[in-house]
Design a protein around this motif. Structure first.
Motif, PDB file in Angstrom:
ATOM      1  N   ARG B 168       0.837  -1.206   0.000  1.00  0.00           N
ATOM      2  CA  ARG B 168       0.000   0.000   0.000  1.00  0.00           C
ATOM      3  C   ARG B 168       0.875   1.260   0.000  1.00  0.00           C
ATOM      4  N   ALA B 171       2.343   1.834  -3.336  1.00  0.00           N
ATOM      5  CA  ALA B 171       1.315   2.369  -4.242  1.00  0.00           C
ATOM      6  C   ALA B 171       1.098   3.856  -3.975  1.00  0.00           C
ATOM      7  N   SER B 226      -7.831   3.892  -9.210  1.00  0.00           N
ATOM      8  CA  SER B 226      -8.566   4.007  -7.943  1.00  0.00           C
ATOM      9  C   SER B 226      -9.546   2.846  -7.762  1.00  0.00           C
ATOM     10  N   GLU B 229      -7.762  -0.241  -6.781  1.00  0.00           N
ATOM     11  CA  GLU B 229      -7.360  -0.194  -5.373  1.00  0.00           C
ATOM     12  C   GLU B 229      -8.475  -0.665  -4.450  1.00  0.00           C
ATOM     13  N   SER B 237      -3.285  -4.761  -6.663  1.00  0.00           N
ATOM     14  CA  SER B 237      -3.542  -3.378  -7.104  1.00  0.00           C
ATOM     15  C   SER B 237      -2.229  -2.656  -7.394  1.00  0.00           C
TER      16      SER B 237
END
Lengths: 238, 315
Positions: B168, B171, B226, B229, B237
């Protein structure tokens, strides 16, 4: 300005075409080492500031003795109140709650979602026929569902968050505490999950709070504890 | 350019170490500031707007920061509590986090650079690309920090699984800012191509050079990132975002190439210089005749330290 001769002198005379000039590379406004130093310095400085701010803003240490199913300090008696009773049309279990403390976020024929109006805690109560899903299976299902929104969910082994003597409606339950970051809000959340069954229905309850301070969270969870005590399994209701 | 590559690797390494150590809030801030910080240093180093660097860079970056904070506050206001958010269906989350907020983000990220479009001084496709990219990366960083303000109160080491956090963070810190920079930079450049570039260049990029289709493609890339995600695990993702990054960067690369050709065409054929990249002799216009590098894109020479011209250096 002294300039280096750019062309190599040809051996033995000047008739040979000039070769490429000696490289005199253009300099950046910032040299490579200076660039890395500036980058590292700014990054380190900002991270130190963040470290200090997070340390200052962090929750206080947990204190107090755990009491009750969700391990919060219990609130005092509230006196006479009239509870709203929600009954699952499909499974027959019921949930009693004080409508001045809780509002309904959603419901269907097997589940009820409540949001506390006083503090930051919500409840998700769901049932399934005991013949189809055991409490353990419901528990795994719930963890998978929570992982959709809390991808970093992980077991919370902090002593203050442990659920002692877990019961749902006075039926012994399996329980676990988890933590992680809720993606939609980027908030750290604490999730308390319990599951129990009677011969007719398995019921799972999860209480979620984003309150970082344990003492405040425990107080809010006291409201959830009151609802847990008012869950009546189908066999008890009959 | 090596200094920027080293800085990027260093920044990513810092994020990884902090995440592995469980210091997620600090790692999150590192992720949020990594690309914006490198962008600021790059814009200063290449000295693209040497006549008024502070105002232009400050405006484009500040626009991204301010709008990022505002959009972050709007996003937070739309989700009353974590408990309520957990009750949301995937569809409603995809609608809000994957569609609504990203579309708002695309509009505001582009709006700032477009304020500079009427200024004739900024008349190159490169100007549009730079304004858009700078606005986008600062927006991305500010949005992450604003949305995470509540999380910063959860202590230095909040409970959480390391691997999902790591994916995360990568990202948020690298993949998303690059996606925004590539998409918004390219879309912004399309406006400059349409309204500021020579008429002969307007059709060079085809549909990608038309503002309407460019904005739609930019929005599609940002929305796709988005939505993925919301729907996918952090690892999947991140992988999908890397693919979208590649698409956005290829698009931006084409835009930059066109911009560099325009800049080269504007300049007179200058005296021969030593190429700052390969060291070989080349006329000081456009591209090095030996290695092909754009002389415009390289950091400008410091005053008094310019590479010698052939005239200066002839024996």
């Amino acid at each position: 300005m002294s300039v280096q001769p750019p062309y190599a002198q040809p051996p033995g005379g000047g008739s040979t075409p000039p070769t490429a000039p000696t490289a005199a590379p253009a300099q950046s406004r910032i040299s490579r080492n200076a660039l890395i130093a500036i980058f590292a310095g700014v990054l380190a400085g900002l991270l130190v500031v963040t470290f200090v701010l997070v340390k200052i803003r962090g929750p206080g240490r947990a204190i107090g003795t755990c009491v009750g199913a969700l391990c919060p300090p219990q609130p005092g008696p509230k006196g006479l109140i009239s509870l709203v009773h929600w009954r699952s049309p499909a499974l027959g279990y019921s949930v009693g709650y004080d409508s001045s403390d809780w509002q309904v976020l959603g419901q269907d024929d097997r589940s009820l979602r409540l949001q506390n109006t006083v503090g930051d805690v919500s409840l998700w109560i769901e049932g399934a026929p005991a013949s189809q899903l055991s409490p353990q299976q419901l528990f795994q299902q719930r963890l998978s569902a929570l992982q959709q929104n809390i991808s970093t969910i992980s077991a919370d082994n902090a002593p203050e968050d442990r659920i002692l003597g877990a019961h749902i409606g006075f039926v012994p339950a399996i329980a676990g505490t988890y933590g992680g970051t809720e993606q939609a809000t980027s908030q750290q959340v604490w999730v308390y999950v319990m599951a129990a069954a009677d011969p007719n229905a398995s019921i799972i309850v999860s209480a979620v709070s984003a309150e970082p301070d344990f003492k405040d969270r425990a107080a809010f969870l006291g409201f959830a504890d009151e609802v847990l005590n008012e869950i009546i399994f189908p066999s008890a209701a009959a | 350019m090596q200094g920027f590559r080293i800085s990027l690797v260093l920044g990513v390494a810092v994020i990884v170490v902090l995440a592995v150590a469980g210091l997620f809030p600090v790692a999150l801030i590192a992720a949020a500031i990594l690309i914006p910080l490198i962008t600021v240093l790059y814009l200063y180093d290449v000295d693209l707007y040497e006549d008024e660097p502070l105002r232009v860079i400050a405006f484009t970056m500040a626009w991204g920061v301010v709008t990022g904070i505002l959009v972050g506050l709007v996003a937070r206001a739309m989700t009353p509590s974590a408990g309520a958010a957990l009750g949301a269906t995937t569809g409603s989350r995809a609608l809000k986090e994957g569609l609504l907020i990203p579309i708002i983000a695309v509009v505001v990220m582009l709006a700032g650079p477009l304020i500079l479009l009427p200024y004739r001084k900024f008349n190159d496709v490169l100007d549009g690309a730079t304004f858009g990219a700078a606005s986008a990366v600062s927006f991305a960083g500010a949005l992450v920090i604003t949305e995470a303000v509540g999380f910063l109160g959860a202590g230095l080491r909040p409970i959480g699984a390391v691997w999902p956090w790591l994916f995360r963070l990568l990202a948020l810190g690298v993949a998303i800012p690059i996606l925004y920079a590539g998409s918004i930079g390219s879309a912004s450049a399309a406006f400059w191509l349409r309204y500021r570039a020579p008429a002969r260049d307007r059709s060079v990029l085809g549909a990608l050079g038309h503002p309407v289709s460019a904005v739609l493609l930019a929005a599609a890339l940002v929305v796709a990132g988005s939505v993925l995600e919301v729907l996918l695990s952090p690892l999947l993702s991140l992988l999908c975002l890397i693919v979208l990054d590649a698409v956005a960067l290829v698009w931006l690369r084409r835009v930059i190439h066109l911009g560099l050709l325009e800049e080269a065409a504007e300049k007179e054929l200058g005296p021969e210089i030593a190429c700052p990249n390969c060291g070989q002799a080349t006329p000081s216009r456009g591209f090095c005749v030996n290695c092909g590098v754009s002389l415009v894109a390289l950091p400008k020479a410091r005053a008094g330290a310019s590479p010698p011209t052939a005239a200066e250096t002839m024996p």
